[in-house]
Scaffold this motif. Sequence first.
Motif, PDB file in Angstrom:
ATOM      1  N   ILE A   1       0.856  -1.196   0.000  1.00 41.04           N
ATOM      2  CA  ILE A   1       0.000   0.000   0.000  1.00 41.04           C
ATOM      3  C   ILE A   1       0.886   1.237   0.000  1.00 41.04           C
ATOM      4  CG2 ILE A   1      -1.676   1.363   1.313  1.00 41.04           C
ATOM      5  CD1 ILE A   1      -2.819  -1.230   2.387  1.00 41.04           C
ATOM      6  N   TYR A   2       0.606   2.159  -0.941  1.00 40.53           N
ATOM      7  CA  TYR A   2       1.378   3.396  -1.048  1.00 40.53           C
ATOM      8  C   TYR A   2       0.470   4.623  -1.131  1.00 40.53           C
ATOM      9  CZ  TYR A   2       4.364  -0.400  -2.711  1.00 40.53           C
ATOM     10  OH  TYR A   2       5.028  -1.599  -2.839  1.00 40.53           O
ATOM     11  N   ASP A   3      -0.836   4.411  -1.035  1.00 39.94           N
ATOM     12  CA  ASP A   3      -1.790   5.509  -1.198  1.00 39.94           C
ATOM     13  C   ASP A   3      -2.587   5.734   0.076  1.00 39.94           C
ATOM     14  OD1 ASP A   3      -3.674   3.481  -1.046  1.00 39.94           O
ATOM     15  OD2 ASP A   3      -4.076   3.437  -3.191  1.00 39.94           O
ATOM     16  N   LEU A   4      -3.523   6.688   0.019  1.00 42.76           N
ATOM     17  CA  LEU A   4      -4.352   7.013   1.175  1.00 42.76           C
ATOM     18  C   LEU A   4      -5.630   6.185   1.230  1.00 42.76           C
ATOM     19  CD1 LEU A   4      -4.146  10.931   1.141  1.00 42.76           C
ATOM     20  CD2 LEU A   4      -2.698   9.322   2.397  1.00 42.76           C
ATOM     21  N   GLN A   5      -6.045   5.659   0.104  1.00 36.45           N
ATOM     22  CA  GLN A   5      -7.385   5.099   0.010  1.00 36.45           C
ATOM     23  C   GLN A   5      -7.506   3.650   0.472  1.00 36.45           C
ATOM     24  OE1 GLN A   5      -5.734   6.566  -2.492  1.00 36.45           O
ATOM     25  NE2 GLN A   5      -6.859   8.443  -2.961  1.00 36.45           N
ATOM     26  N   THR A   6      -6.453   2.867   0.282  1.00 36.41           N
ATOM     27  CA  THR A   6      -6.564   1.426   0.477  1.00 36.41           C
ATOM     28  C   THR A   6      -6.466   1.044   1.950  1.00 36.41           C
ATOM     29  OG1 THR A   6      -5.500   1.117  -1.673  1.00 36.41           O
ATOM     30  CG2 THR A   6      -5.676  -0.814  -0.247  1.00 36.41           C
ATOM     31  N   PHE A   7      -7.460   0.334   2.445  1.00 38.70           N
ATOM     32  CA  PHE A   7      -7.448  -0.172   3.811  1.00 38.70           C
ATOM     33  C   PHE A   7      -6.496  -1.355   3.874  1.00 38.70           C
ATOM     34  CE2 PHE A   7      -9.918  -2.701   7.158  1.00 38.70           C
ATOM     35  CZ  PHE A   7      -9.294  -2.048   8.215  1.00 38.70           C
ATOM     36  N   PHE A   8      -5.589  -1.347   4.837  1.00 38.12           N
ATOM     37  CA  PHE A   8      -4.503  -2.323   4.823  1.00 38.12           C
ATOM     38  C   PHE A   8      -4.994  -3.767   4.917  1.00 38.12           C
ATOM     39  CE2 PHE A   8      -5.070  -1.622   9.351  1.00 38.12           C
ATOM     40  CZ  PHE A   8      -4.824  -2.859   9.932  1.00 38.12           C
ATOM     41  N   ARG A   9      -6.143  -3.999   5.517  1.00 37.79           N
ATOM     42  CA  ARG A   9      -6.615  -5.388   5.659  1.00 37.79           C
ATOM     43  C   ARG A   9      -7.106  -5.975   4.331  1.00 37.79           C
ATOM     44  NH1 ARG A   9      -5.562  -7.551  10.445  1.00 37.79           N
ATOM     45  NH2 ARG A   9      -5.801  -6.228  12.293  1.00 37.79           N
ATOM     46  N   THR A  10      -7.294  -5.129   3.338  1.00 40.71           N
ATOM     47  CA  THR A  10      -7.615  -5.682   2.015  1.00 40.71           C
ATOM     48  C   THR A  10      -6.392  -6.323   1.379  1.00 40.71           C
ATOM     49  OG1 THR A  10      -7.135  -3.603   0.859  1.00 40.71           O
ATOM     50  CG2 THR A  10      -9.388  -3.907   1.672  1.00 40.71           C
TER      51      THR A  10
ATOM     52  N   ASP B   1      -4.799 -10.787   7.652  1.00 44.08           N
ATOM     53  CA  ASP B   1      -4.553 -11.505   8.902  1.00 44.08           C
ATOM     54  C   ASP B   1      -3.392 -10.960   9.714  1.00 44.08           C
ATOM     55  OD1 ASP B   1      -6.645 -13.303   8.335  1.00 44.08           O
ATOM     56  OD2 ASP B   1      -5.308 -14.489   7.046  1.00 44.08           O
ATOM     57  N   VAL B   2      -2.793  -9.864   9.280  1.00 37.96           N
ATOM     58  CA  VAL B   2      -1.660  -9.320  10.026  1.00 37.96           C
ATOM     59  C   VAL B   2      -2.111  -8.896  11.426  1.00 37.96           C
ATOM     60  CG1 VAL B   2      -1.931  -6.890   9.329  1.00 37.96           C
ATOM     61  CG2 VAL B   2       0.342  -7.790   9.853  1.00 37.96           C
ATOM     62  N   VAL B   3      -1.256  -9.131  12.400  1.00 34.67           N
ATOM     63  CA  VAL B   3      -1.541  -8.725  13.778  1.00 34.67           C
ATOM     64  C   VAL B   3      -0.924  -7.352  14.008  1.00 34.67           C
ATOM     65  CG1 VAL B   3      -1.217  -9.266  16.223  1.00 34.67           C
ATOM     66  CG2 VAL B   3      -1.609 -11.112  14.574  1.00 34.67           C
TER      67      VAL B   3
ATOM     68  N   GLY C   1      -9.621   8.173   6.265  1.00 35.01           N
ATOM     69  CA  GLY C   1     -10.460   7.741   5.152  1.00 35.01           C
ATOM     70  C   GLY C   1     -11.090   6.378   5.379  1.00 35.01           C
ATOM     71  N   HIS C   2     -10.336   5.491   6.046  1.00 29.21           N
ATOM     72  CA  HIS C   2     -10.891   4.181   6.379  1.00 29.21           C
ATOM     73  C   HIS C   2     -10.729   3.920   7.869  1.00 29.21           C
ATOM     74  CE1 HIS C   2      -6.617   3.302   6.147  1.00 29.21           C
ATOM     75  NE2 HIS C   2      -6.634   3.590   4.859  1.00 29.21           N
ATOM     76  N   GLY C   3     -10.569   5.010   8.614  1.00 29.60           N
ATOM     77  CA  GLY C   3     -10.243   4.838  10.026  1.00 29.60           C
ATOM     78  C   GLY C   3     -11.355   5.142  10.982  1.00 29.60           C
ATOM     79  N   ASN C   4     -12.576   5.443  10.503  1.00 31.86           N
ATOM     80  CA  ASN C   4     -13.650   5.675  11.449  1.00 31.86           C
ATOM     81  C   ASN C   4     -13.903   4.427  12.285  1.00 31.86           C
ATOM     82  OD1 ASN C   4     -14.043   8.314  10.698  1.00 31.86           O
ATOM     83  ND2 ASN C   4     -15.538   7.835   9.120  1.00 31.86           N
ATOM     84  N   LYS C   5     -13.732   3.269  11.643  1.00 31.68           N
ATOM     85  CA  LYS C   5     -13.776   2.022  12.404  1.00 31.68           C
ATOM     86  C   LYS C   5     -12.408   1.775  13.032  1.00 31.68           C
ATOM     87  CE  LYS C   5     -17.344  -0.155   9.549  1.00 31.68           C
ATOM     88  NZ  LYS C   5     -17.579   0.989   8.684  1.00 31.68           N
ATOM     89  N   ASP C   6     -11.377   2.358  12.461  1.00 31.54           N
ATOM     90  CA  ASP C   6     -10.008   2.297  12.954  1.00 31.54           C
ATOM     91  C   ASP C   6      -9.554   0.871  13.216  1.00 31.54           C
ATOM     92  OD1 ASP C   6      -8.558   4.855  13.176  1.00 31.54           O
ATOM     93  OD2 ASP C   6      -7.708   3.912  14.932  1.00 31.54           O
TER      94      ASP C   6
END
Length: 482
Positions: free
Chosen positions: A88-97, A101-103, A126-131
């Motif tokens: 991931i190198y952008d602002l939009q992509t949620f890392f869990r996509t 399974d990363v801890v 951007g994808h952190g309201n659920k954080d």
Amino acid sequence: MNRIILIAFFSTLFVVTGKAQKPNVLFIAVDDLRPELNCYGAEYMVTPNIDRLAKEGVLFHRAYCQQAVCAPSRNSMMTGLRPDAIGIYDLQTFFRTKIPDVVTLAEHFKNNGYRTETTGKIFHTGHGNKDDRKSWSVPKWEQREILNNIQKITRGDTANLQSDFPSIDGQRLPYYCSDEPEENMTDAAIAKIATDRIMELKDSTFFLAVGFIKPHLPFVSPRKYWDLYDESKISVPARKSPDAMPDISLATFGELRKYHDIPATGYLDDETSRKLIHGYYAAVSMIDSQIGKLLDALEENGLAENTIIVLWGDHGWKLGEYGSWCKHSNMELDTNAPLIIAAPGMAKNVQTRSLAEFIDVYPTLCDLAGLEKPRHLDGQSLVPVLKNPEVEIKDAAISQYPRGKSLGYDRKMEIMGYSMRTENYRFTRWQKYENPEEVVAIELYDHSGSKVATMNLAGKSEYKQEVERLNKMLTKKLSNAN
């Protein structure tokens, strides 16, 4: 017989109590904070609370993010992985996509018996309201709830808080001296939640992550913080790029150009530059005040002696150097950010020039808390440095930044720039993403005397051997990282 039972009871209680005495963690992130603070040698800055924290721990002068933009830097910090490992190198992509399974750092503490909670910006908004729900024992504490109580939400979202985001003709002002009460500011609401949570959590073992929004654009803070600085004494940096610097190095600071009265192209004038710098300084002092509230809460609740505190800025920021602004590059000013760690039993009131990377924080906190480290981590523990600031655990810190077809990054990545900071130099290699063997540009800057680069030395014959050495060194480190 009863006495023996009583002794056994108290012995058991002592063991249980001993386990409960694992150190708490207060994890403080500050958006766009560069290491221009009083404790970092900028004596004109009014940052008494960050200075106070620095006296309780170790201040890292040479700590580096893995990519100088919010989401990749934060994802990297929280997973302990380099951007290439996450993908991931952008602002939009949620890392869990990408790595479902990363801890994460907080999740690891939760899995080891900690109460993990968060408020403000830790992962990207951007994808952190659920954080990242998996990381936390309870859902993210929203500053929205406090702000609703004072009826300052304009469109149902904290990002549109009127006192934080004033505008003219629908365009936000890049800086603003506010006469609103401080409690109406988003960051004050975040601090209020955090101090309340510290009080509620005082009898538990906790990992509390607090993410402050300022000094991110727009630079808005109450008047009392603006009044701490004399604008007439603020100097505007020289608008000069390093000699022989390739065009790909700097971005066009489009982040700032979206604001009212900022030109679409070209340099900013002195008056605008000075106002922006003034606004940034004021916002930093406002955040310093909020950090002071957290430190006070630890002391008032008897937690100061058994709490690990980590303060970090997610990346650096340019304030007019090279005639440029914001981040989005591999330059020293963009990648170098504040890092202060205060921990029980470690060194106090010391500074270190040992190189550190943000991916090192995850394993460091594991060691400080006595937790086994997950096997996926890319970083190294900084505990040896926390014990002895003269120790050096690495010879380089690596950052990276992508570029697209227009020298920016529009999610169509064509070029990746890998940058390596060593003792004296910053070496950067720009290469085709799909064909790494095709090198587009090389940079070499001597930072032994200044964070501001003046000349790209890569093309000079007297630096040929140094370029070759650093080039091989970077290739080896990237190979090992992968």
